[in-house]
Design an enzyme around this catalytic site. Structure first.
Site, mmCIF file in Angstrom:
data_model
loop_
_atom_site.group_PDB
_atom_site.id
_atom_site.type_symbol
_atom_site.label_atom_id
_atom_site.label_comp_id
_atom_site.label_asym_id
_atom_site.label_seq_id
_atom_site.Cartn_x
_atom_site.Cartn_y
_atom_site.Cartn_z
ATOM 1 N N LYS A 174 0.891 -1.181 0.000
ATOM 2 C CA LYS A 174 0.000 0.000 0.000
ATOM 3 C C LYS A 174 0.921 1.221 0.000
ATOM 4 O O LYS A 174 1.456 1.624 1.020
ATOM 5 C CB LYS A 174 -0.870 -0.035 1.269
ATOM 6 C CG LYS A 174 -2.194 0.690 1.199
ATOM 7 C CD LYS A 174 -2.111 2.178 0.970
ATOM 8 C CE LYS A 174 -1.734 2.976 2.191
ATOM 9 N NZ LYS A 174 -1.528 4.412 1.855
ATOM 10 N N CYS A 282 13.894 10.833 6.867
ATOM 11 C CA CYS A 282 13.820 10.500 8.292
ATOM 12 C C CYS A 282 15.212 10.518 8.905
ATOM 13 O O CYS A 282 15.354 10.444 10.115
ATOM 14 C CB CYS A 282 13.159 9.152 8.498
ATOM 15 S SG CYS A 282 14.148 7.833 7.826
#
Ligand code: NAD
Length: 490
Positions: A174, A282
Site C-alpha cells: 500500500k 527520516c
C-alpha cells in the site's frame, strides 16, 4: 481528463471500485499527474484472498527458484532506473540525482535478498542426548503487508518486499496516496517477471485501506514506515489483532560539531543532511549543536552554504534542492519557523516563500538556518520534515549528549570530530539506532538493519538485512529420536 490508477491484484491490473479519488500533483508545477483511488476493505479482501491462495504453492517453491525472480527484477530495475527516477521527481519533488540514488538503494535490497538461500538457513545439533537430534527450521509466515510513506516512494517498499517474497511469503503493498505513481511503474516491471499470480499485490488507498489491512485476519505481518502517531496507531492495532509488526516512525535528528572537526567536510556533509531531499528524510539533520569554539566558524560556513543552494524543479539542470510535498507541508514548516523566531531564535537564513522563476505556485521552501534556538522550543523538539536547521550552542560534548538523550526520538545522531575518544563516548552513550561519525545521513546499507529507537520505532525487528529475514520467517524447532536398532543398521 487524467487517468485513475489501477490496483494490481492476483497478477492483473484491476480498476478500483473506489468512489473517492485524490489528485496527484507535481509539487513544483501543480500539474495534475493522475488520480489515485482510495480502495475499500472489499478490495483489500480481494488482494488478501489472492495472496492466501498464492501462498499455498509459493511457500513450496524452492528458495533458489524464488530468488531467480529477484535476479530478473534487479536487471529490470537497473534498465529502468532513469524512468523510475523521473517519476519519483515528478510526484515527490526531489532532484533527479536524489531519485536515482533512491532506486539504487532499492536495487541493493533486492541484491541482498538474493542471498536468501543462505540467509534463511536454520541450524541443527546432533546428539543433544543419545540418539536425539534437534533442528531449527525457518518457514514463511503467509500473507504480509507493507504500508509506505511519501518521502521515498521507490526505496522504502524495497526494505521489505524482496525479503518477504524470497522467504516464501506473499505480500500486499500500500503506497502513500501522495506518491502512488512510482509503485505503479514498479508493478509494471514486476508484471514482467511472471511471478505466480497473487504473490505480489498493489492496493492504493489511505486510512480506510490501512485499517482494512490491519483488521484482516489472514494478514500475518505488517511493515509500516511513516510518522510517529500513525506508527504507534498501526503497531497497536496490528498487535491487538495478533499480527507481527515493525513500525518505523518519525525523527528529530541532532548532530554535534566539535571544535576539532574538519570544517569544510563537516559543512558540506551537514548541509546535504539538513537540506537534501528538502529535509524530507527520516535521517535529515534537524538540529546542529556546536560545542565550544566550533560555534562561530560552523555558523558562518553553514549559513553561507544554505544561502548558496540552487532550489528549483528537480528535473531542471543544476538544481540542488527540490520542493516539499504539499501546500499543507509548506505552511506547517513556515509556521514552525515563525514560532521559533517568535520564541527568540535568530533567523540567519530565512527560506520562506521564495520566488522560483517559472514555478511561482510550487511548494518551495529554501534552506533555512536559525541560531540560538531554545532547546525546549517546538523548533528544537518537533519533527519539521523540511529544509530547516536549528543551531544550539553548548560548552561540552557531555552536555550535548545529555540534550540529545532528552529527545523523544532516536532515529539518528551524528558527531563531527577528529577525536577518537569523543567518537567512542558518543557512540557508546547516545540514544539512537543509527549513528554517524563524520557522516551526515547514517543510512545503513541493505545488509544492515535500519535501526531506530524510542518514538522512532515500534516493534523488535527492523527492515533490511538479517532483521528482515527474522521478521519474515517463523522458526520451528524439531527434536528427533530414533530407535537404537535403527542406527545399528549402518
Ligand atoms: P504518514 O504517517 O502520514 O503516512 C504513512 C502511511 O500511513 C501512508 O501510507 C498513509 O496512507 C498511512 N496513514 C496516514 N494516516 C493514517 C491514519 N490516520 N491511519 C492509518 N493509516 C494512515 O507519513 P508520511 O507523511 O507519508 O511520511 C513522512 C513521515 O514518515 C515522517 O514522519 C518521517 O520521519 C517518517 N519516515 C520514517 C522513516 C523511518 O525509517 N523511521 C523513513 C521514512 C519516513
Amino acid at each position: 481528463m487524467t487517468n485513475t490508477l489501477a490496483n494490481y491484484i492476483n497478477g492483473q491490473w484491476n480498476h478500483s471500485s473506489a468512489t473517492q479519488t485524490l489528485a496527484i500533483l507535481n509539487p513544483a508545477t501543480l500539474e495534475t499527474l493522475a488520480q489515485v483511488p482510495l480502495s475499500s476493505a472489499m478490495e483489500v479482501n480481494q488482494a488478501v484472498t489472492a495472496a492466501v491462495a498464492a501462498f499455498k504453492d509459493w511457500h513450496h517453491v524452492p528458495v533458489t527458484e524464488r530468488v531467480r525472480y529477484l535476479f530478473h527484477l534487479r536487471e529490470l530495475l537497473k534498465q529502468h532506473i532513469d524512468e523510475l527516477a523521473r517519476i519519483i521527481t515528478l510526484e515527490c519533488g526531489k532532484t533527479l540525482t536524489e531519485s536515482c540514488q533512491e532506486i539504487q538503494r532499492a536495487i541493493e535490497n533486492v541484491e541482498v535478498a538474493c542471498g536468501m538461500p543462505i540467509l534463511m538457513q536454520g541450524y541443527n545439533s546432533e546428539d543433544i542426548a543419545r540418539g536425539i537430534d534437534e533442528i531449527l527450521i525457518r518457514q514463511p509466515l503467509g500473507v504480509t503487508a507493507v504500508i509506505a510513506p511519501f518521502n521515498f516512494p521507490g526505496m522504502i517498499p524495497f526494505w521489505f518486499l524482496p525479503y518477504a517474497i524470497a522467504c516464501g511469503n506473499t505480500c500486499i503493498i500500500k503506497p502513500s496516496e501522495k506518491v502512488p505513481l512510482t509503485m505503479q511503474k514498479v508493478f509494471e516491471l514486476l508484471d514482467l517477471l511472471n511471478l505466480p499470480p497473487g504473490v505480489l499485490n498493489l492496493v492504493n488507498g489511505s486510512k480506510e485501506t490501512v485499517d482494512a489491512i490491519l483488521d484482516h485476519p489472514q494478514i500475518r505481518a505488517i511493515s509500516f514506515v511513516g510518522s510517529t502517531p500513525v506508527a504507534r496507531y498501526v503497531y497497536s492495532r496490528a498487535a491487538a489483532n495478533g499480527k507481527r509488526a515493525q513500525c518505523q516512525g518519525g525523527a528529530k535528528n541532532p548532530i554535534i560539531v566539535l571544535p576539532d572537526a574538519d570544517l569544510e567536510m563537516t559543512t558540506r556533509i551537514v548541509a546535504d543532511s539538513a537540506f537534501g531531499c528538502a529535509g524530507q528524510r527520516c535521517l535529515a539533520a534537524s538540529v546542529a549543536i556546536t560545542v565550544g569554539e566550533a560555534r562561530q566558524r560552523f555558523t558562518e560556513a553553514i549559513t553561507a552554504t544554505a544561502d548558496s543552494l540552487v532550489v528549483g524543479f528537480g528535473l531542471d539542470e543544476g538544481v540542488q534542492m527540490g520542493t516539499v510535498i504539499s501546500a499543507h507541508s509548506k505552511s506547517r514548516i513556515e509556521e514552525l519557523i515563525q514560532k521559533g523566531a517568535d520564541e527568540g531564535a535568530k533567523l540567519l537564513v530565512d527560506g520562506r516563500s521564495p520566488r522560483i522563476p517559472g514555478y511561482e505556485e510550487g511548494y518551495f521552501v529554501r534552506p533555512t538556518v536559525l541560531q540560538d534556538v531554545d532547546p525546549r522550543s517546538d523548533l528544537a523538539r518537533t519533527e519539521i520534515f523540511g529544509p530547516v536547521l536549528s543551531l544550539i550552542h553548548l560548552e561540552t560534548v557531555d552536555e550535548a549528549i545529555d540534550l540529545i538523550n532528552q529527545g523523544q526520538y532516536g532515529n539518528m545522531a551524528c558527531l563531527f570530530t577528529s577525536s577518537g575518544a569523543a567518537a567512542r563516548k558518543f557512540r557508546y552513550k547516545v540514544e539512537a539506532g543509527n549513528i554517524g561519525i563524520n557522516i551526515g545521513v547514517a543510512a545503513p546499507m541493505a545488509f544492515f538493519p535500519f535501526s531506530g529507537w524510542k518514538e522512532s520505532f515500534f516493534g523488535d525487528l527492523h527492515g533490511q538485512g538479517r532483521h528482515a529475514v527474522e521478521f519474515f520467517t517463523q522458526t520451528k524447532v524439531v527434536v528427533e529420536r530414533w530407535p537404537k536398532n535403527w542406527s545399528r543398521q549402518f
